[in-house]
Design an enzyme around this catalytic site. Structure first.
Site, PDB file in Angstrom:
ATOM      1  N   ASP A   8      11.664 -10.974  -8.899  1.00 37.85           N
ATOM      2  CA  ASP A   8      12.291 -11.146 -10.209  1.00 37.85           C
ATOM      3  C   ASP A   8      13.442 -12.129  -9.998  1.00 37.85           C
ATOM      4  OD1 ASP A   8      14.270  -9.634  -9.044  1.00 37.85           O
ATOM      5  OD2 ASP A   8      14.347  -8.096 -10.606  1.00 37.85           O
ATOM      6  N   CYS A  65      12.552  -7.512  -5.481  1.00 41.49           N
ATOM      7  CA  CYS A  65      13.489  -7.460  -6.614  1.00 41.49           C
ATOM      8  C   CYS A  65      14.838  -7.055  -6.040  1.00 41.49           C
ATOM      9  CB  CYS A  65      12.982  -6.561  -7.744  1.00 41.49           C
ATOM     10  SG  CYS A  65      12.881  -4.801  -7.427  1.00 41.49           S
ATOM     11  N   THR A  67      16.216  -4.052  -5.596  1.00 44.88           N
ATOM     12  CA  THR A  67      16.061  -2.927  -4.667  1.00 44.88           C
ATOM     13  C   THR A  67      14.651  -2.824  -4.095  1.00 44.88           C
ATOM     14  OG1 THR A  67      15.401  -1.527  -6.505  1.00 44.88           O
ATOM     15  CG2 THR A  67      17.756  -1.514  -5.909  1.00 44.88           C
ATOM     16  N   HIS A  98      -1.192   4.215   8.349  1.00 43.20           N
ATOM     17  CA  HIS A  98      -1.607   5.502   7.789  1.00 43.20           C
ATOM     18  C   HIS A  98      -2.052   5.424   6.328  1.00 43.20           C
ATOM     19  CE1 HIS A  98       0.700   8.206  10.905  1.00 43.20           C
ATOM     20  NE2 HIS A  98       0.036   7.199  11.468  1.00 43.20           N
ATOM     21  N   HIS A 133      -6.753   9.381   8.382  1.00 44.14           N
ATOM     22  CA  HIS A 133      -5.963   8.677   7.367  1.00 44.14           C
ATOM     23  C   HIS A 133      -6.857   8.135   6.244  1.00 44.14           C
ATOM     24  CE1 HIS A 133      -2.679   9.151  10.113  1.00 44.14           C
ATOM     25  NE2 HIS A 133      -3.334   8.482  11.060  1.00 44.14           N
TER      26      HIS A 133
HETATM   27  C1  RB5 Z   1      17.567  -6.290 -12.010  1.00 39.45           C
HETATM   28  O1  RB5 Z   1      18.881  -6.192 -12.481  1.00 39.45           O
HETATM   29  C2  RB5 Z   1      17.222  -5.086 -11.143  1.00 39.45           C
HETATM   30  O2  RB5 Z   1      17.149  -3.942 -11.945  1.00 39.45           O
HETATM   31  C3  RB5 Z   1      15.926  -5.316 -10.388  1.00 39.45           C
HETATM   32  O3  RB5 Z   1      16.044  -6.445  -9.587  1.00 39.45           O
HETATM   33  C4  RB5 Z   1      15.495  -4.194  -9.468  1.00 39.45           C
HETATM   34  O4  RB5 Z   1      16.496  -3.818  -8.600  1.00 39.45           O
HETATM   35  C5  RB5 Z   1      14.830  -3.051 -10.135  1.00 39.45           C
HETATM   36  O5  RB5 Z   1      14.318  -2.118  -9.504  1.00 39.45           O
END
Ligand code: RB5
Length: 146
Positions: A8, A65, A67, A98, A133
């Protein structure tokens, strides 16, 4: 390997470094976007990459993204996708051995580029072990089919 990558607007910070690294390792990489830091929505790119992998057009997919969470959840909604979000190499490797994961996700706000490279390399070099598995992965597939 033929790899599909997507992110993203937050994950795009790390994406060029990872693409360059994958190409250095000898992989063919197709970037499914985005191509700018303009605000966007991670489900769009999670879905795109997941559909390409599920269709058999690519061996594996990589998603980034902030996280790695939102984009991996989105990818996992596509039938045939087993996406894992990882911040360390051990889980990445075991997820292939696995769980036969076919998409790796991580967060540009969580890990640095060197750790990301290590995670990607260990995941791509790992092989699904089959055996007991395989039965469990088949059980996951049955949940999906119901
Ligand atoms: C974007 O602000 C953020 O929410 C996205 O990059 C991500 O971390 C979502 O899981």
């Amino acid at each position: 390997m033929k790899l599909a990558i997507g992110s993203d607007h937050v994950g795009i910070e790390l994406k060029p470094t990872i693409i360059e690294y994958l190409e250095e390792l000898g992989h063919e990489v197709v970037d499914f976007g985005p191509n700018s830091t303009e605000r966007t929505d991670y489900p769009v790119y999670g879905k795109k990459v997941a559909e390409e992998v599920a269709a058999g057009n690519f061996d594996n997919g990589i998603l980034i993204c902030g996280t790695g969470v939102g984009i991996s959840i989105s990818a996992n909604k596509v039938k045939g996708i087993r996406a894992v979000v990882c911040s360390e190499p051990y889980s990445a490797k075991l997820s292939k051995e696995h769980n036969n994961t076919n998409i790796l996700a991580f967060g540009s706000r969580v890990i640095g580029s060197e750790l990301a490279k290590m995670i990607v390399k260990d995941w791509l070099e790992a092989e699904f072990k089959g055996g007991r598995h395989a039965k469990r992965v088949e059980m996951i597939k049955q949940i999906e089919d119901n």
